[in-house]
Design a protein around this motif. Structure first.
Motif, PDB file in Angstrom:
ATOM      1  N   LEU A 198       7.405  -0.197  26.684  1.00  0.00           N
ATOM      2  CA  LEU A 198       6.790   0.672  25.728  1.00  0.00           C
ATOM      3  C   LEU A 198       7.237   0.163  24.241  1.00  0.00           C
ATOM      4  CD1 LEU A 198       6.487   4.089  27.268  1.00  0.00           C
ATOM      5  CD2 LEU A 198       4.601   2.722  26.765  1.00  0.00           C
ATOM      6  N   ILE A 199       6.372   0.166  23.282  1.00  0.00           N
ATOM      7  CA  ILE A 199       6.854   0.038  21.951  1.00  0.00           C
ATOM      8  C   ILE A 199       5.848   0.710  21.019  1.00  0.00           C
ATOM      9  CG2 ILE A 199       7.933  -1.451  20.158  1.00  0.00           C
ATOM     10  CD1 ILE A 199       7.717  -3.719  22.158  1.00  0.00           C
ATOM     11  N   PRO A 200       5.837   2.060  20.912  1.00  0.00           N
ATOM     12  CA  PRO A 200       5.016   2.994  20.174  1.00  0.00           C
ATOM     13  C   PRO A 200       5.241   3.214  18.573  1.00  0.00           C
ATOM     14  CG  PRO A 200       6.481   4.480  21.676  1.00  0.00           C
ATOM     15  CD  PRO A 200       7.066   2.936  21.718  1.00  0.00           C
ATOM     16  N   SER A 201       5.949   2.328  18.156  1.00  0.00           N
ATOM     17  CA  SER A 201       6.489   2.668  16.693  1.00  0.00           C
ATOM     18  C   SER A 201       5.372   3.185  15.892  1.00  0.00           C
ATOM     19  CB  SER A 201       6.967   1.324  16.167  1.00  0.00           C
ATOM     20  OG  SER A 201       8.016   0.953  17.083  1.00  0.00           O
ATOM     21  N   LEU A 202       5.879   4.098  14.864  1.00  0.00           N
ATOM     22  CA  LEU A 202       4.999   4.492  13.845  1.00  0.00           C
ATOM     23  C   LEU A 202       4.907   3.263  12.775  1.00  0.00           C
ATOM     24  CD1 LEU A 202       4.051   6.737  11.998  1.00  0.00           C
ATOM     25  CD2 LEU A 202       6.250   7.298  11.176  1.00  0.00           C
ATOM     26  N   TYR A 203       6.139   2.592  12.602  1.00  0.00           N
ATOM     27  CA  TYR A 203       5.955   1.522  11.643  1.00  0.00           C
ATOM     28  C   TYR A 203       6.970   0.600  12.094  1.00  0.00           C
ATOM     29  CZ  TYR A 203       9.964   2.679   8.698  1.00  0.00           C
ATOM     30  OH  TYR A 203      11.352   3.110   8.471  1.00  0.00           O
ATOM     31  N   GLU A 204       6.774  -1.060  12.114  1.00  0.00           N
ATOM     32  CA  GLU A 204       7.643  -1.762  12.475  1.00  0.00           C
ATOM     33  C   GLU A 204       7.586  -3.128  11.693  1.00  0.00           C
ATOM     34  OE1 GLU A 204      10.703  -2.142  14.323  1.00  0.00           O
ATOM     35  OE2 GLU A 204       9.692  -0.965  15.656  1.00  0.00           O
ATOM     36  N   PRO A 205       8.371  -3.589  10.800  1.00  0.00           N
ATOM     37  CA  PRO A 205       8.474  -4.442  10.123  1.00  0.00           C
ATOM     38  C   PRO A 205       8.008  -5.785  10.823  1.00  0.00           C
ATOM     39  CG  PRO A 205      10.156  -3.169   9.262  1.00  0.00           C
ATOM     40  CD  PRO A 205       9.627  -2.710  10.343  1.00  0.00           C
ATOM     41  N   CYS A 206       8.836  -6.137  11.955  1.00  0.00           N
ATOM     42  CA  CYS A 206       8.508  -7.003  12.981  1.00  0.00           C
ATOM     43  C   CYS A 206       8.608  -6.889  14.219  1.00  0.00           C
ATOM     44  CB  CYS A 206       9.583  -8.360  12.534  1.00  0.00           C
ATOM     45  SG  CYS A 206       9.332  -9.776  13.622  1.00  0.00           S
ATOM     46  N   GLY A 207       9.950  -6.396  14.681  1.00  0.00           N
ATOM     47  CA  GLY A 207       9.980  -6.256  16.173  1.00  0.00           C
ATOM     48  C   GLY A 207      10.187  -7.428  16.591  1.00  0.00           C
ATOM     49  N   GLU A 265       0.833  -1.164   0.149  1.00  0.00           N
ATOM     50  CA  GLU A 265      -0.034   0.022  -0.144  1.00  0.00           C
ATOM     51  C   GLU A 265       0.990   1.289   0.072  1.00  0.00           C
ATOM     52  OE1 GLU A 265      -3.181  -0.161  -0.365  1.00  0.00           O
ATOM     53  OE2 GLU A 265      -3.166  -2.514  -0.189  1.00  0.00           O
ATOM     54  N   PRO A 266       0.584   2.425  -0.574  1.00  0.00           N
ATOM     55  CA  PRO A 266       1.251   3.467  -0.624  1.00  0.00           C
ATOM     56  C   PRO A 266       1.552   4.091   0.697  1.00  0.00           C
ATOM     57  CG  PRO A 266      -0.721   3.694  -2.137  1.00  0.00           C
ATOM     58  CD  PRO A 266      -0.850   2.446  -1.326  1.00  0.00           C
ATOM     59  N   GLU A 267       1.037   3.814   1.804  1.00  0.00           N
ATOM     60  CA  GLU A 267       1.339   4.718   2.868  1.00  0.00           C
ATOM     61  C   GLU A 267       2.748   3.924   3.657  1.00  0.00           C
ATOM     62  OE1 GLU A 267      -0.164   4.879   7.640  1.00  0.00           O
ATOM     63  OE2 GLU A 267      -1.534   3.995   6.174  1.00  0.00           O
ATOM     64  N   PHE A 268       2.962   2.701   3.036  1.00  0.00           N
ATOM     65  CA  PHE A 268       4.109   1.965   3.702  1.00  0.00           C
ATOM     66  C   PHE A 268       5.222   1.547   2.498  1.00  0.00           C
ATOM     67  CE2 PHE A 268       1.260   1.340   7.197  1.00  0.00           C
ATOM     68  CZ  PHE A 268       1.969   1.635   8.239  1.00  0.00           C
ATOM     69  N   GLY A 269       4.673   1.447   1.388  1.00  0.00           N
ATOM     70  CA  GLY A 269       5.423   0.791   0.262  1.00  0.00           C
ATOM     71  C   GLY A 269       6.365   1.785  -0.208  1.00  0.00           C
ATOM     72  N   LEU A 270       6.457   3.094   0.157  1.00  0.00           N
ATOM     73  CA  LEU A 270       7.478   3.812  -0.377  1.00  0.00           C
ATOM     74  C   LEU A 270       7.922   3.826  -1.533  1.00  0.00           C
ATOM     75  CD1 LEU A 270       9.850   3.541   2.964  1.00  0.00           C
ATOM     76  CD2 LEU A 270       8.001   5.209   2.501  1.00  0.00           C
ATOM     77  N   GLY A 271       6.919   3.559  -2.761  1.00  0.00           N
ATOM     78  CA  GLY A 271       7.055   3.880  -3.979  1.00  0.00           C
ATOM     79  C   GLY A 271       7.244   2.542  -4.704  1.00  0.00           C
ATOM     80  N   MET A 272       7.526   1.517  -3.844  1.00  0.00           N
ATOM     81  CA  MET A 272       7.781   0.260  -4.339  1.00  0.00           C
ATOM     82  C   MET A 272       6.550  -0.703  -4.261  1.00  0.00           C
ATOM     83  SD  MET A 272      10.895  -0.852  -4.800  1.00  0.00           S
ATOM     84  CE  MET A 272      12.876  -0.130  -4.506  1.00  0.00           C
ATOM     85  N   GLU A 273       5.403  -0.021  -3.902  1.00  0.00           N
ATOM     86  CA  GLU A 273       4.014  -1.075  -3.747  1.00  0.00           C
ATOM     87  C   GLU A 273       3.429  -1.531  -5.130  1.00  0.00           C
ATOM     88  OE1 GLU A 273       3.285   3.610  -4.055  1.00  0.00           O
ATOM     89  OE2 GLU A 273       4.530   2.275  -2.669  1.00  0.00           O
ATOM     90  N   GLY A 274       3.923  -0.631  -6.249  1.00  0.00           N
ATOM     91  CA  GLY A 274       3.157  -1.181  -7.250  1.00  0.00           C
ATOM     92  C   GLY A 274       4.022  -2.557  -7.747  1.00  0.00           C
ATOM     93  N   SER A 275       5.451  -2.619  -7.574  1.00  0.00           N
ATOM     94  CA  SER A 275       6.168  -3.857  -7.859  1.00  0.00           C
ATOM     95  C   SER A 275       5.714  -5.110  -7.016  1.00  0.00           C
ATOM     96  CB  SER A 275       7.526  -3.484  -7.817  1.00  0.00           C
ATOM     97  OG  SER A 275       8.057  -2.610  -8.881  1.00  0.00           O
ATOM     98  N   LEU A 276       5.570  -4.485  -5.727  1.00  0.00           N
ATOM     99  CA  LEU A 276       5.125  -5.653  -4.840  1.00  0.00           C
ATOM    100  C   LEU A 276       3.755  -6.198  -4.905  1.00  0.00           C
ATOM    101  CD1 LEU A 276       6.848  -4.017  -1.673  1.00  0.00           C
ATOM    102  CD2 LEU A 276       7.418  -6.213  -2.645  1.00  0.00           C
ATOM    103  N   GLN A 277       2.762  -5.335  -5.383  1.00  0.00           N
ATOM    104  CA  GLN A 277       1.436  -5.833  -6.021  1.00  0.00           C
ATOM    105  C   GLN A 277       1.577  -6.897  -6.962  1.00  0.00           C
ATOM    106  OE1 GLN A 277      -1.441  -5.594  -4.926  1.00  0.00           O
ATOM    107  NE2 GLN A 277      -1.863  -3.796  -3.466  1.00  0.00           N
ATOM    108  N   LYS A 278       2.271  -6.490  -8.039  1.00  0.00           N
ATOM    109  CA  LYS A 278       2.665  -7.450  -9.069  1.00  0.00           C
ATOM    110  C   LYS A 278       3.047  -8.702  -8.582  1.00  0.00           C
ATOM    111  CE  LYS A 278       3.325  -3.959 -12.488  1.00  0.00           C
ATOM    112  NZ  LYS A 278       4.200  -3.133 -13.468  1.00  0.00           N
ATOM    113  N   ARG A 279       3.900  -8.852  -7.559  1.00  0.00           N
ATOM    114  CA  ARG A 279       4.382 -10.221  -7.205  1.00  0.00           C
ATOM    115  C   ARG A 279       3.907 -10.701  -5.952  1.00  0.00           C
ATOM    116  NH1 ARG A 279       9.633 -11.406  -8.088  1.00  0.00           N
ATOM    117  NH2 ARG A 279       8.681 -13.396  -7.837  1.00  0.00           N
ATOM    118  N   SER A 280       2.577 -10.053  -5.616  1.00  0.00           N
ATOM    119  CA  SER A 280       1.833 -10.572  -4.510  1.00  0.00           C
ATOM    120  C   SER A 280       1.532 -12.018  -4.027  1.00  0.00           C
ATOM    121  CB  SER A 280       0.395  -9.721  -4.365  1.00  0.00           C
ATOM    122  OG  SER A 280      -0.404 -10.132  -5.577  1.00  0.00           O
TER     123      SER A 280
END
Length: 497
Positions: free
Chosen positions: A388-397, A239-254
């Motif tokens: 506390l873990i209040p991350s804006l985003y966290e791939p795994c953690g 998705e655009p919020e987290f894909g940082l411009g790569m979301e289109g390529s990742l959608q194709k490889r979903s």
């Protein structure tokens, strides 16, 4: 060969990573690349690791032996010569160290305080091609190469182009893991020739990314299978919020993209055998955890009254990604709840300065340690009530996994792997392992903090919550089974090529 035969034969997997603990480490990537292979070996996989021979590894005191001398590696129009040495992990997994003094014998892995090394493209082009040419030279039988992050994104690209018809390399499958899509390996288009790839790869369906070369995109486009480090993050980066411009390529490889949670290394993070804490304990001896809390209060100069009040810990890089902007806005409200706050970390100067000001205004209630002290991190984990873990985003953690094992309850923001691993506690059902908030807002974080403080006052319910977390298994052995399933499918597919 039948699928049954694939299941019964030992799979041969090579990890290719720019870092792997304990040989070279800057972050969580090293923990994955250094620990997952040991878990795979316990599953019967013939696994090995390829790693640059950095100064950090050279000076680490690890036993090693020369393995291959005079490896010839193309780099643009030049041919560079390097060597390969061999070491082992603690469980006997072979580690191939690629030696080239001018490229890797440096004080740091990727950068100095002034910024990235100017020749990072050349360094990791050399490493990627050296790995493949080493396999070719020794005629190593490999079923799957497991590549990690942008530094290894060219390996799948080489196998799909330069070495596509090679009798040794051409049948190898690749799995490419994205640990953090924020690091994309971007370089000027003018440097494409350095890579030694055909010019037609510079297109939208190849390495081209807004007029630049992206090594991360190389891995996304050319990897046979893609993974990232949690199921939620695998969805978010499309998705655009987290894909940082790569979301289109990742959608194709979903259909080829899978989310597999990282695991915790319980040989290092387990309170019953942790040499860094004064009082070892387990789920049956929680009174010893209280002694660790008392010791931490004394060590950090906190007020004695916090023995009976909740102490919040945070062990983190101090950055916006980790939610520090929310933290500085709620800390004094937390102190107003008669709670203690203990922070260990370093990072952006802005947050270090703001947190230092809050700490000075609240002596005895707030402790701030700038820098990183591995031993202190373990004592904070054992001595805090809440992490506390209040991350804006966290791939795994990973800290939320460690915290649960230590009976230190995590309130987290519902993002990436944090959302996948934390289930809100419900006193009426006695189910759950922590607290969770959704919107990235200070009042939402404070709501989770207040909920934790309220439940802390109910000793019986709190003990149940602690035990719920301590009883869960998030070891690498569990994650290794998921990777093993993917490897088997890839090995079976490669036989039909």
């Amino acid at each position: 060969m039948s699928d049954k035969a694939i299941t019964n034969k030992a799979l041969r997997v090579l990890f290719v990573s720019s870092e792997a603990a304990p040989f070279a480490k800057t972050g969580g990537l090293a923990d994955v690349a250094g620990t997952l292979p040991d878990a795979l070996r316990r599953q019967g996989v013939e696994v090995s690791i390829a790693l640059p021979f950095y100064r950090m590894a050279r000076e680490g005191g690890f036993s090693r032996r020369p393995l291959f001398a005079g490896l010839q590696v193309p780099l643009g129009s030049s041919i560079l010569t390097g060597n390969v040495l061999e070491a082992q992990t603690k469980e006997g997994v072979p580690v191939y160290l690629f030696e080239r003094e001018d490229l890797f014998d440096r004080p740091n892995l990727y950068a100095t305080s002034e910024g990235d090394y100017y020749d990072n493209l050349e360094r990791f082009v050399y490493f990627s091609r050296a790995v493949l040419l080493f396999l070719k030279a020794i005629r190593a039988p490999v079923d799957v190469i497991h590549c990690h992050d942008w530094q290894t994104g060219l390996v799948p690209a080489y196998l799909k182009t330069v070495y596509r018809d090679d009798p040794i390399l051409g049948s190898i499958s690749t799995l490419f893991t994205i640990h953090n899509i924020g690091y994309q390996g971007l370089f000027p288009r003018a440097k494409l020739a350095v890579c030694g790839l055909p010019p037609e790869v510079f297109q939208m369906e190849g390495l081209e990314y807004w007029g630049q070369i992206s090594l991360l995109k190389a891995g996304v486009v050319y990897g046979d299978t893609l993974t990232t480090v949690s199921p939620s993050y695998a969805r978010e980066i499309r998705e655009p919020e987290f894909g940082l411009g790569m979301e289109g390529s990742l959608q194709k490889r979903s259909k080829d993209l899978f989310g597999i949670l990282n695991g915790a290394d319980y040989s290092v993070w387990s309170p019953d055998k942790d040499p860094d804490i004064p009082y070892p304990y387990d789920v049956h001896s929680l009174g010893e955890k209280a002694k660790n809390k008392e010791a931490l209060i004394g060590e950090l100069g906190l007020k004695e009254s916090l023995r009976d009040r909740p102490v919040f810990g945070m062990i983190s890089r101090l950055s916006s990604q980790k939610g520090c902007d929310l933290l500085v806005r709620v800390m004094e409200d937390m102190v107003g709840l008669d709670a203690g706050v203990v922070i260990l970390g370093s990072g952006e100067e802005k947050y270090q300065s703001l947190l230092e000001k809050v700490s000075r205004r609240n002596p005895g209630a707030v402790s701030l340690s700038i820098g990183f002290d591995e031993s202190l991190a373990h004592r904070i984990m054992a001595g805090s009530d809440i992490l506390l873990i209040p991350s804006l985003y966290e791939p795994c953690g990973l800290t939320q996994m460690y915290a649960r094992k230590y009976g230190t309850v995590p309130p987290v923001r519902a993002t990436g792997g944090l959302g996948d691993t934390i289930v809100p506690f419900r006193p009426e059902t006695e189910q759950g392992n922590g607290f969770k908030f959704g919107p990235y807002k200070a009042d939402a974080l404070m709501g989770a903090v207040k909920e934790a403080v309220r439940l802390y006052q109910n000793s019986a319910a709190w003990q149940i919550l602690m035990r719920n977390g301590m009883s869960q298994d998030f070891s690498w052995d569990r994650s290794a089974q998921s990777y093993l399933k993917l490897y088997r499918g890839m090995a079976s597919t490669s036989l039909t090529r």
